[in-house]
Design an enzyme around this catalytic site. Sequence first.
Site: not given
Length: 85
Positions: A24, A38, A47, A55, A82
């Site tokens: 993040y 945050r 979203n 993800h 993935e």
Amino acid sequence: MKSRFPDRVRDIVRKIKKGKTMTYGQVALAAGHPGAARAVGLVMKNNYDPTVPCHRVVRADGKIGDYNRGGEARKRKLLEEEGAL
DNA sequence: TAGTTGACCGGAA
DNA sequence: ATTCCGGCCAACT
């Protein structure tokens, strides 16, 4: 160009290649808002765009982090599929 | 306008 | 290694 924070974050996350993961904090930094980890999480939560592989965004601690659908289990599974894990 | 909340981060105990 | 605390930013009420 007056892209708002959520729009930029979505664009960046969308650019994450398959099998790649970003924290993040990294996404916030790429969005031009260092430290706004945050806020990125809030954007992801709000979203629901399938074109945005939210993800692939994980925590800086190396943990999976949360998810809107299925929680960490679902997110971890997607990453395994993935090849990010 | 101000106060509260949250898919976080980093450091300290 | 785990748990606690403060700090950071944007959105919601």
